[in-house]
Design a protein around this motif. Structure first.
Motif, PDB file in Angstrom:
ATOM      1  N   ALA A   1      -3.120   5.010  -1.609  1.00 40.41           N
ATOM      2  CA  ALA A   1      -4.478   5.736  -0.689  1.00 40.41           C
ATOM      3  C   ALA A   1      -3.835   7.157  -0.714  1.00 40.41           C
ATOM      4  O   ALA A   1      -2.749   7.312  -0.305  1.00 40.41           O
ATOM      5  CB  ALA A   1      -4.435   4.881   0.680  1.00 40.41           C
ATOM      6  N   ALA A   2      -4.975   7.933  -0.946  1.00 45.05           N
ATOM      7  CA  ALA A   2      -4.409   9.439  -1.110  1.00 45.05           C
ATOM      8  C   ALA A   2      -5.672  10.297  -1.043  1.00 45.05           C
ATOM      9  O   ALA A   2      -6.692   9.688  -1.464  1.00 45.05           O
ATOM     10  CB  ALA A   2      -3.711   9.650  -2.238  1.00 45.05           C
TER      11      ALA A   2
ATOM     12  N   LEU B   1       4.828   8.461   1.312  1.00 44.30           N
ATOM     13  CA  LEU B   1       5.662   9.149   0.572  1.00 44.30           C
ATOM     14  C   LEU B   1       5.545  10.789   1.049  1.00 44.30           C
ATOM     15  O   LEU B   1       4.486  11.108   1.753  1.00 44.30           O
ATOM     16  CB  LEU B   1       4.879   9.215  -0.932  1.00 44.30           C
ATOM     17  CG  LEU B   1       4.952   7.967  -1.665  1.00 44.30           C
ATOM     18  CD1 LEU B   1       4.219   7.961  -2.894  1.00 44.30           C
ATOM     19  CD2 LEU B   1       6.540   7.287  -1.862  1.00 44.30           C
ATOM     20  N   ARG B   2       6.269  11.352   0.753  1.00 46.72           N
ATOM     21  CA  ARG B   2       6.729  12.801   1.040  1.00 46.72           C
ATOM     22  C   ARG B   2       5.880  13.548   0.401  1.00 46.72           C
ATOM     23  O   ARG B   2       5.459  13.441  -0.808  1.00 46.72           O
ATOM     24  CB  ARG B   2       7.985  13.246   0.854  1.00 46.72           C
ATOM     25  CG  ARG B   2       8.582  14.591   1.377  1.00 46.72           C
ATOM     26  CD  ARG B   2      10.048  14.832   1.273  1.00 46.72           C
ATOM     27  NE  ARG B   2      10.178  14.972  -0.193  1.00 46.72           N
ATOM     28  CZ  ARG B   2      10.149  16.213  -1.031  1.00 46.72           C
ATOM     29  NH1 ARG B   2       9.735  17.349  -0.557  1.00 46.72           N
ATOM     30  NH2 ARG B   2      10.359  16.315  -2.258  1.00 46.72           N
TER      31      ARG B   2
ATOM     32  N   THR C   1       0.813  -1.037   0.205  1.00 47.37           N
ATOM     33  CA  THR C   1      -0.014  -0.081  -0.028  1.00 47.37           C
ATOM     34  C   THR C   1       0.945   1.259   0.032  1.00 47.37           C
ATOM     35  O   THR C   1       1.771   1.270   1.014  1.00 47.37           O
ATOM     36  CB  THR C   1      -0.885  -0.015   1.171  1.00 47.37           C
ATOM     37  OG1 THR C   1      -1.588  -1.104   1.230  1.00 47.37           O
ATOM     38  CG2 THR C   1      -1.819   1.225   1.393  1.00 47.37           C
ATOM     39  N   ILE C   2       0.600   2.085  -0.977  1.00 45.28           N
ATOM     40  CA  ILE C   2       1.581   3.437  -1.207  1.00 45.28           C
ATOM     41  C   ILE C   2       0.681   4.679  -0.826  1.00 45.28           C
ATOM     42  O   ILE C   2      -0.707   4.724  -1.176  1.00 45.28           O
ATOM     43  CB  ILE C   2       1.832   3.554  -2.558  1.00 45.28           C
ATOM     44  CG1 ILE C   2       2.730   2.209  -3.027  1.00 45.28           C
ATOM     45  CG2 ILE C   2       2.965   4.672  -2.776  1.00 45.28           C
ATOM     46  CD1 ILE C   2       3.268   2.418  -4.499  1.00 45.28           C
ATOM     47  N   VAL C   3       1.234   5.297   0.303  1.00 45.26           N
ATOM     48  CA  VAL C   3       0.341   6.203   0.743  1.00 45.26           C
ATOM     49  C   VAL C   3       0.854   7.671   0.456  1.00 45.26           C
ATOM     50  O   VAL C   3       1.900   7.821   0.947  1.00 45.26           O
ATOM     51  CB  VAL C   3       0.145   6.008   2.331  1.00 45.26           C
ATOM     52  CG1 VAL C   3      -0.872   7.006   2.981  1.00 45.26           C
ATOM     53  CG2 VAL C   3      -0.471   4.613   2.588  1.00 45.26           C
TER      54      VAL C   3
ATOM     55  N   PRO D   1      13.455  12.280   1.571  1.00 47.29           N
ATOM     56  CA  PRO D   1      13.513  12.638   3.184  1.00 47.29           C
ATOM     57  C   PRO D   1      12.244  12.656   3.641  1.00 47.29           C
ATOM     58  O   PRO D   1      11.063  12.998   2.974  1.00 47.29           O
ATOM     59  CB  PRO D   1      14.107  14.344   2.968  1.00 47.29           C
ATOM     60  CG  PRO D   1      13.728  14.704   1.521  1.00 47.29           C
ATOM     61  CD  PRO D   1      13.698  13.434   0.656  1.00 47.29           C
ATOM     62  N   VAL D   2      11.922  12.475   5.171  1.00 48.38           N
ATOM     63  CA  VAL D   2      10.784  12.296   5.487  1.00 48.38           C
ATOM     64  C   VAL D   2      10.352  13.732   6.415  1.00 48.38           C
ATOM     65  O   VAL D   2      11.214  14.503   6.906  1.00 48.38           O
ATOM     66  CB  VAL D   2      10.814  11.223   6.806  1.00 48.38           C
ATOM     67  CG1 VAL D   2       9.454  11.297   7.590  1.00 48.38           C
ATOM     68  CG2 VAL D   2      11.336  10.005   6.433  1.00 48.38           C
ATOM     69  N   ASN D   3       9.002  14.249   5.935  1.00 53.66           N
ATOM     70  CA  ASN D   3       8.407  15.329   6.906  1.00 53.66           C
ATOM     71  C   ASN D   3       8.109  14.659   8.107  1.00 53.66           C
ATOM     72  O   ASN D   3       6.975  13.971   8.259  1.00 53.66           O
ATOM     73  CB  ASN D   3       7.249  15.814   6.371  1.00 53.66           C
ATOM     74  CG  ASN D   3       7.821  16.507   4.997  1.00 53.66           C
ATOM     75  OD1 ASN D   3       8.626  17.595   4.924  1.00 53.66           O
ATOM     76  ND2 ASN D   3       6.957  16.468   3.854  1.00 53.66           N
ATOM     77  N   ARG D   4       8.786  14.610   9.264  1.00 56.35           N
ATOM     78  CA  ARG D   4       8.630  13.792  10.413  1.00 56.35           C
ATOM     79  C   ARG D   4       7.154  14.643  10.988  1.00 56.35           C
ATOM     80  O   ARG D   4       7.073  15.697  11.128  1.00 56.35           O
ATOM     81  CB  ARG D   4       9.614  14.141  11.449  1.00 56.35           C
ATOM     82  CG  ARG D   4      10.929  13.402  11.310  1.00 56.35           C
ATOM     83  CD  ARG D   4      11.920  13.686  12.514  1.00 56.35           C
ATOM     84  NE  ARG D   4      13.031  12.820  12.353  1.00 56.35           N
ATOM     85  CZ  ARG D   4      13.347  11.737  12.894  1.00 56.35           C
ATOM     86  NH1 ARG D   4      12.447  11.255  13.972  1.00 56.35           N
ATOM     87  NH2 ARG D   4      14.419  10.968  12.599  1.00 56.35           N
ATOM     88  N   GLY D   5       6.493  13.669  11.487  1.00 53.29           N
ATOM     89  CA  GLY D   5       5.025  13.916  12.151  1.00 53.29           C
ATOM     90  C   GLY D   5       4.056  14.393  11.148  1.00 53.29           C
ATOM     91  O   GLY D   5       3.015  14.545  11.347  1.00 53.29           O
ATOM     92  N   VAL D   6       4.300  14.208   9.775  1.00 51.06           N
ATOM     93  CA  VAL D   6       3.404  14.218   8.567  1.00 51.06           C
ATOM     94  C   VAL D   6       2.956  13.350   7.962  1.00 51.06           C
ATOM     95  O   VAL D   6       1.847  12.822   8.404  1.00 51.06           O
ATOM     96  CB  VAL D   6       3.961  15.641   7.397  1.00 51.06           C
ATOM     97  CG1 VAL D   6       2.750  15.725   6.564  1.00 51.06           C
ATOM     98  CG2 VAL D   6       4.326  16.931   8.377  1.00 51.06           C
ATOM     99  N   GLU D   7       4.163  12.529   7.233  1.00 48.34           N
ATOM    100  CA  GLU D   7       3.837  11.335   6.722  1.00 48.34           C
ATOM    101  C   GLU D   7       3.734  10.197   7.486  1.00 48.34           C
ATOM    102  O   GLU D   7       3.297   9.047   7.422  1.00 48.34           O
ATOM    103  CB  GLU D   7       4.642  11.009   5.182  1.00 48.34           C
ATOM    104  CG  GLU D   7       4.700  11.932   4.263  1.00 48.34           C
ATOM    105  CD  GLU D   7       5.869  12.857   4.464  1.00 48.34           C
ATOM    106  OE1 GLU D   7       5.821  14.101   4.122  1.00 48.34           O
ATOM    107  OE2 GLU D   7       6.809  12.063   5.003  1.00 48.34           O
TER     108      GLU D   7
END
Ligand code: NCD
Length: 313
Positions: free
Chosen positions: A186-187, A220-221, A158-160, A263-269
């Motif tokens: 899923a989006a 995903l970012r 599952t790609i979100v 790069p991860v947006n921590r706390g978002v994705e």
């Protein structure tokens, strides 16, 4: 594969994908040695041509080249004659005249690596073009899943997130479908590309339904640099609905793994906790990125007798 371009997963046959993954498995062992270098590509030259920001992809191509003893040149557009209005194609031709054996290209516009490949004698590897493809990312993701799960065929992935603007999503959809996995996305509706079902994926707007029974959850970012309008009402709302944390992960299988290309947006994705700890495998993805790029350099590097002019991907 020597002398061929690697522009996307769309045109890459399943056999080639398997060969690259198998070669990467062997390359991974070199990274665990004290002396992380083999002479395989001694005397060969690779050029990194990154017109867009990158941390993981650029450094892992460079490390991959060096581990194989290739001479690696990092071209930086900011200090080049592009600043004197030389065109991208003329820049590429100039570099090609120095006889590199492989050129790695990243650009914010879809199709630029292909345009460059058409005029070069060196094969071109696409390191990400706009929202089009990012083939080596998909290959390292496939390798990570194969290592974690022992197989890819029959898994549910599952790609979100921001599928519309994501080259990672597109390459992974092609890759996981070719390898026999079920792919769900899923989006929020504005982040779902039109006609994406034609690629063989199932589209969900409920995260809970999309995660039910999933073996792999790939976040995903949010691609802020590619958002043309307001796709989502607010980051906070996105995170409440589609951000993955331990509570939402319970919808997936008990042994599901969590991936993110960074790069991860921590706390978002992804919640902070999931960004750092298992079942997320983000740093394994990075480690596998070096092995995949070593495999790609080994299998594709080598000059062809004339430019490809739209030749095989
Ligand atoms: C991705 C990219 O640049 O396409 N990052 C990467 O290569 N690991 C994903 C992203 O920027 O969100």
């Amino acid at each position: 594969m020597i002398g061929r371009d690697l522009l996307g997963i769309e045109d890459l046959p399943r056999d080639d994908i398997e060969r690259i993954l198998d070669t990467a498995e062997r390359m991974r062992e070199i990274g665990g040695r004290v002396v992380k270098k083999v002479p395989t590509l001694r005397g060969r030259t690779m050029v990194n041509l990154f017109f867009e920001a990158s941390t993981r992809t650029r450094s892992s191509f460079e490390i991959a080249g060096k581990r194989l003893s290739a001479d690696v040149v990092n071209f930086s557009p900011a200090s080049s004659s592009l600043k004197k209005s030389e065109s991208i194609l003329d820049t590429a031709r100039t570099l090609d005249a120095m006889d590199p054996d492989l050129v790695v290209v990243r650009h914010s516009v879809a199709g630029v690596p292909k345009r460059i490949a058409d005029v070069l004698t060196a094969p071109v590897v696409n390191a990400g073009d706009g929202a089009h493809e990012h083939p080596t990312q998909a290959l390292l993701d496939l390798l990570t899943v194969r290592q974690e799960k022992g197989r890819i065929e029959g898994l549910t992935v599952t790609i979100v997130g921001d599928i519309l603007n994501s080259r990672v999503a597109r390459s992974n959809i092609y890759g996981f479908r070719k390898m026999g996995a079920e792919v769900r996305i899923a989006a929020p509706p504005p982040m779902v590309p039109p006609h994406v079902e034609a690629l063989g994926v199932k589209v969900f707007t409920s995260l809970r339904d999309a995660l039910s029974g999933a073996d792999v959850v790939m976040a995903l970012r949010i691609q802020t640099e590619r958002l043309s309008g307001a796709c989502i009402p607010s980051v906070r709302e996105y995170s409440a609905t589609f951000g993955i944390d331990r509570a939402k992960l319970h919808y997936a299988k008990d042994d599901a793994i969590v991936m993110h290309p960074g790069p991860v947006n921590r706390g978002v994705e992804l919640s902070h906790e999931l960004t750092d700890d298992r079942p997320s495998v983000i740093l394994d993805q990075v480690r596998n990125g070096v092995a995949i790029r070593m495999a790609v350099l080994y299998l594709f590097a080598g000059r062809r007798s004339q430019p490809s002019r739209g030749g095989a991907a």
